[in-house]
Write an enzyme that holds these catalytic residues in place. Structure first.
Site: not given
Ligand code: C5J
Length: 226
Positions: A31, A79, A136, A165, A169, A209
């Site tokens: 993304d 996205e 996606k 981020t 995602c 872990q």
């Molecule tokens: C992604 C979001 N790509 N934060 N989207 O992380 O909404």
């Protein structure tokens, strides 16, 4: 051209060294879209500081350059939704109670709608014509996409996951990949969050872990073994 030799490389990583084969590892860039990263996009419109994400551009650009020069496999995700929004869950549309939401007109076209300028990948990391781009509708790259089929068809077992981020995602995709049997390495400087505390915690959760979801390293360590 796709590599077929099985050279095993070992990257210094946490919680322990990450091993991968050049033939079975893909770089998956999540993304890196204009709406999330560019000033004036959807992300900034929501009040976020895009410079937090933009710090990941240069490390991604360097890694991508080396990855491509070695003819290794690269995949990108975006996205977004169909222009008629038939794949947009109503809950996702109204979440946040923002005045402007997905599908509405934004500064770079309709927000997170496929085909709009803001939905596309930033020029610095723009996909080459033969690199698959996975569109996606969700946060995870495996949900409602053909990513798993493409990876299986290409014999991929390990993923280097970068992008934005970190806590949304990237984390969701790493968790989905882990459940499907892939080993994931996340270079910390190649992922970004609008929130420094989520960046730190998002990375910590992956490697906790004994590597519950995967490994965390730095692009310089990965480049050193490439
Ligand atoms: C992604 C979001 N790509 N934060 N989207 O992380 O909404």
């Amino acid at each position: 051209m796709i590599r077929t030799t099985h050279e095993i490389l070992t990257v210094n990583a946490e919680p322990y060294p990450f091993e991968f084969s050049l033939a079975t590892c893909a770089l998956l860039i999540i993304d890196m879209q204009r709406d999330f990263l560019e000033p004036g996009g959807f992300g900034e419109m929501l009040g976020n500081d895009v410079s937090q994400l933009r710090a990941a551009i240069e490390p991604n650009r360097r890694l991508l350059e080396v990855w491509r020069s070695k003819k290794l496999q690269v995949m990108h995700t975006r996205e977004g939704h169909r222009p008629d929004l038939t794949d947009l869950p109503p809950a996702k549309k109204i979440r946040g109670r923002s005045k402007t939401c997905i599908g509405d007109a934004g500064p770079m076209g309709r927000i997170l709608v496929r085909g709009e300028a803001g939905h596309d990948i930033i020029p610095e990391l723009y996909p080459l014509p033969f690199e698959p781009v996975i569109d996606k509708p969700g946060k995870g790259a495996f949900f409602a996409t053909d990513l798993h089929a493409i990876l299986q068809n290409r014999g991929i077992q390990q993923l280097i996951v970068t992008g934005v981020t970190t806590e949304v995602c990237v984390n969701t995709t790493v968790r989905e990949a882990n459940d499907r049997g892939y080993d994931c390495l996340v270079p910390s400087d190649c992922v970004g969050s609008y929130f420094p505390e989520f960046q730190a915690m998002g990375l910590k959760m992956i490697k906790a872990q004994g590597g519950i979801f995967g490994w965390v390293s730095h692009s310089e360590k990965l480049l050193a073994v490439l």
